[in-house]
Write an enzyme that holds these catalytic residues in place. Sequence first.
Site, PDB file in Angstrom:
ATOM      1  N   ASP A  61      -5.264  -8.671   6.935  1.00  0.00           N
ATOM      2  CA  ASP A  61      -4.165  -7.706   7.088  1.00  0.00           C
ATOM      3  C   ASP A  61      -4.384  -6.509   6.165  1.00  0.00           C
ATOM      4  O   ASP A  61      -5.053  -6.618   5.147  1.00  0.00           O
ATOM      5  CB  ASP A  61      -2.833  -8.370   6.679  1.00  0.00           C
TER       6      ASP A  61
ATOM      7  N   LYS B 163      -2.198  -2.744  10.046  1.00  0.00           N
ATOM      8  CA  LYS B 163      -1.845  -1.323  10.070  1.00  0.00           C
ATOM      9  C   LYS B 163      -2.475  -0.627   8.868  1.00  0.00           C
ATOM     10  O   LYS B 163      -2.443  -1.123   7.765  1.00  0.00           O
ATOM     11  CB  LYS B 163      -0.325  -1.196   9.977  1.00  0.00           C
TER      12      LYS B 163
ATOM     13  N   MET C 148      11.732  -6.537   5.828  1.00  0.00           N
ATOM     14  CA  MET C 148      11.624  -5.516   6.882  1.00  0.00           C
ATOM     15  C   MET C 148      12.960  -4.792   7.082  1.00  0.00           C
ATOM     16  O   MET C 148      13.367  -4.517   8.211  1.00  0.00           O
ATOM     17  CB  MET C 148      11.145  -6.154   8.195  1.00  0.00           C
TER      18      MET C 148
END
Length: 246
Positions: free
Chosen positions: A36, A58, A171
Amino acid sequence: MTLSRLTLVGAGPGDPGLITLKGYQAIAEADVILYDALVDPEVLKHARPHAILECVGKRAGGPSWEQEAIHNRIAELAPHHEHIVRLKGGDPFVFGRGFEEVEFARTLGITVMVIPGVTSATSVPALAGIPVTHREVSRSFQVITASTNNGLLSEDLLKSTALPGTKIILMGLSKLKEIVDLYLKHFSGSLGIAILEKGSSSEQRTISGTLENIVHRAQLAQVKAPAIIIVGEVVHLLKNQTVYGS
Ligand code: SAH
C-alpha cells in the site's frame, strides 16, 4: 506452474518499528511484495535483493487501484512466483478489504496465511497519549468508518450516538463537520474530541478540543489525511506531555 502462497501482512500505522516479527520474516522471504502507498520505504529494505516490489495503493493524490485490479495482479503473478506478500496498512482486516484478497486468492487455489498488524484505530490514540478505555471514564470503544460507498455518513456512525464509550472514527476527516453536528445533537458541547493526524510518523500531530470548538481548530491547523477522529471523555485525559518518539 509454481505452487504459490500468499501472505497478507499487517504493516501497522506507519512506523517501521510497529510491524510484527512474523511480518518481517514474511517480507524477508517474499518473491513479490504488493504494498500500500502508506507503507514506509524503510520496511521494503528488508526484502530480498531480487524481490519484485510493487505499489498498488494511492500515490500523491493519484487514483487508487481498484480492488479488482489488485486481484488481477495477484492472479497474474501467482503462477510465476512462489511467495507473494501483500502488505497492507494497519491490520488488514480492519477496514482494509484484506479478507476480499484472501477469498480471491483461495479461489485460485493459493495457500493463504494472515499475519495481523497493529491497527491505527488503537495505536494512533496510544501514540498520542490517549487510552481508548479507562476504568473511570470509558468501558468500551467503537471503531467506526464515517464513509460509505455512496459518500453518506455511515449508518453505524448515526447509531453510535446511542452507545456510551469512546468513538474512534476512521476515514472521517472530510466529514468532520457532519460528525460534529450529529454528536452535538446527542452529547454535551464540552465532550472531548481529537484529530490525530499521520500517527506514528515524524509529522504526527494532535488537534484536540471539544465538540464546540474542534471544527474551527481543525481549519486553523489545516489537518490532512490520514487522520483518526476520537471522541469521548478519554480525550480529556490528554496532557500535552506526550510527544511521539521522545
Ligand atoms: N486497516 C487500517 C485502516 C484502513 S482505513 C488499520 O487497521 O489501521 C484507513 C484509515 O485509517 C484512514 O482514513 C485513517 O482514518 C486511518 N489511519 C490509518 N493509518 C493512520 C495513521 N498513521 N494516522 C492516522 N490515521 C490513520
